[in-house]
Design an enzyme around this catalytic site. Structure first.
Site: not given
Length: 476
Positions: A77, A152, A176
């Protein structure tokens, strides 16, 4: 014979172990899919093809096959730092940021024998629950590219759902991992605070953000989670005296066996009900009903429950979320101009908080943690909708008004942040589809350290509903 991307991560791992495929072959297979599919979906912001090939060769020749993720591809990520690879954190402000050292989680995944193919998309500094950064292309939902992927960890979810990766790590500070997993039809697991040594949440005020896996199946999520917990195999090396309760058991076993009968609570109330108008779409209620019916048919106890209203939660959580933006490295007007309006709003609110404000917010949320754990304690797990609404269109969120944007996020994702506040484990399961073919999921909240129970329950429901057989149009 099935294409490699059609195999589960666990099946790919078995094929690697048996020598039927090699790490270099698997890496090339996924790099080709990324090259073909990523331009239309925005899953990756950086593809490190040559690094990945070199890493695969290294794993193949230098890393023992006993490494938990030996030869399996994943993506970092873009909030995680990998030495020598751009880390833009979804922001124009960080356009030229290339770290010299890697984060602990990145180091752990390398130790586990995984092969990073690049960086997956995230919104600016990971703050919103959707992934549509001004600094790059939006992460588009593989079930319908006009819709968003959540956030996210939106890029990670798109990559896994579109079969550009077998699984992916994400981070979860308010939902997220679980939000994009639910939006994209995946399993997403947020572990207990302190469970993953390299991303425990214990080093952050309030202890909200932890790492967790996104995967197509419960067993795949457990495979990645085990490696995140103990990348060297054996016992985990916990750096703090405080940690999640329970033993260092391998969680993959619980996911594969899928055994046990449990007492489940079912609720549609959330911590935000006193602050915002929360309305559950029929699709969200239909998914909840499908899960309840499935668990009841398998002999689990089912009991309706509801949270005690607590108006102190919303202002305290808002304060802590704003505080998390206060450290953004924007010190000049020119630097601030590079930030998105929501980020600027959060940053200024965070910097305006006094020490007393922060202390009161932390005390309020610590009390809420105790209250929530006490309210749910009589259940082995508690079932809620994963999201209140179906996946939102790209561009749905207000791009200028921070207050309205925050309210929209709460109204889409009311069931996730309270789990972070309490440090509890939770898993989202893609149990249903709408009439338009969009995924809808449910969330199971566990007891402290209760990941094994959540994985066992998820495996049982997965065997019954077979969501792993659903393939998004963009992945075909």
């Amino acid at each position: 014979m099935a294409d490699l991307f059609e195999l589960t991560a666990l099946d790919q791992w078995r094929s690697l172990q048996q020598g039927e495929i090699s790490p270099t072959e698997l890496t090339e297979h996924y790099l080709a899919r990324i090259d073909r599919l990523n331009p239309g979906l925005g899953a990756f912001v950086t593809v490190t093809a040559e690094n990945a090939r070199a890493r695969a060769r290294f794993v193949q020749t230098q890393v023992p096959k006993t490494a938990p993720l030996w030869g399996l591809p994943f993506g970092d990520k873009d909030l995680q730092l990998r030495a020598g690879v751009p880390a833009r954190l979804g922001s124009r402000l960080m356009l030229h940021n290339v770290p010299e050292t890697s984060d602990l989680l990145v180091q752990a995944l390398d130790t586990a024998g995984g092969v990073s193919l690049g960086k997956t998309a995230t919104p600016e500094f990971g703050l919103p629950s959707y992934t549509e950064p001004v600094a790059g292309a939006p992460a588009r939902n593989p079930w319908n590219p006009a819709l968003g992927a959540g956030g996210s960890s939106g890029g990670a979810a798109v990559a896994v759902a579109a079969r550009m990766l077998p699984f992916a790590p994400g981070s979860d500070g308010g939902g997220s991992v679980r939000i994009p997993a639910a939006a994209c039809g995946l399993v997403g697991l947020k572990p207990s605070r302190g469970r993953i040594p390299a991303a425990s949440g214990l080093e952050v005020p309030g202890g909200l953000p932890v790492a967790g896996p996104l995967a197509r199946t419960v067993a795949d999520a457990a495979l990645l989670l085990d490696a995140m917990i103990a990348p060297g195999g054996g016992r985990a090396e916990h750096p703090f005296a405080v940690r999640a309760p329970g033993e260092d058991e391998q969680l993959l076993g619980a996911a594969v066996r899928g055994e046990g009968r449990y007492q489940l609570g079912v609720m549609t109330t959330s911590a935000w009900d006193d602050a915002y108008e929360i309305s559950l779409a029929p699709e969200a209620l239909a998914a909840l009903t499908a899960a309840v019916d499935g668990f009841a048919a398998m002999g689990h106890g089912i009991e309706q429950t509801a949270l005690t209203p607590d108006p102190s939660y919303a202002p305290a959580f808002r304060a802590l979320w704003q505080l998390s933006a206060a450290r953004i490295p924007a010190e000049t007007a020119d630097q601030e101009a590079l930030l998105e309006p929501l980020t600027r709003w959060l940053m200024h609110r965070g910097r305006a908080l006094t020490g007393r404000d922060v202390a009161e917010a932390l005390a309020t949320l610590a009390a809420y943690e105790r209250s929530l754990i006490r309210q749910l304690a009589r259940f082995d797990a508690v079932l809620t909708p994963a999201l209140a609404l179906p996946p939102r269109p790209v561009g749905w969120y207000d791009a200028e008004d921070g207050e309205r944007n925050f309210a929209q996020q709460v109204q889409y994702t009311p069931f996730t942040s309270m789990v972070n506040v309490a440090g509890l484990p939770a898993i989202t399961l893609p149990v249903a589809q709408t009439t338009d073919g969009l995924p809808m999921g449910v969330q199971l909240i566990g007891r402290p350290g209760g990941e094994a129970t959540l994985l066992a329950l998820g495996a049982q429901l997965e065997r019954r509903l077979r969501w792993q057989d659903r393939v998004p149009p963009a992945a075909r």
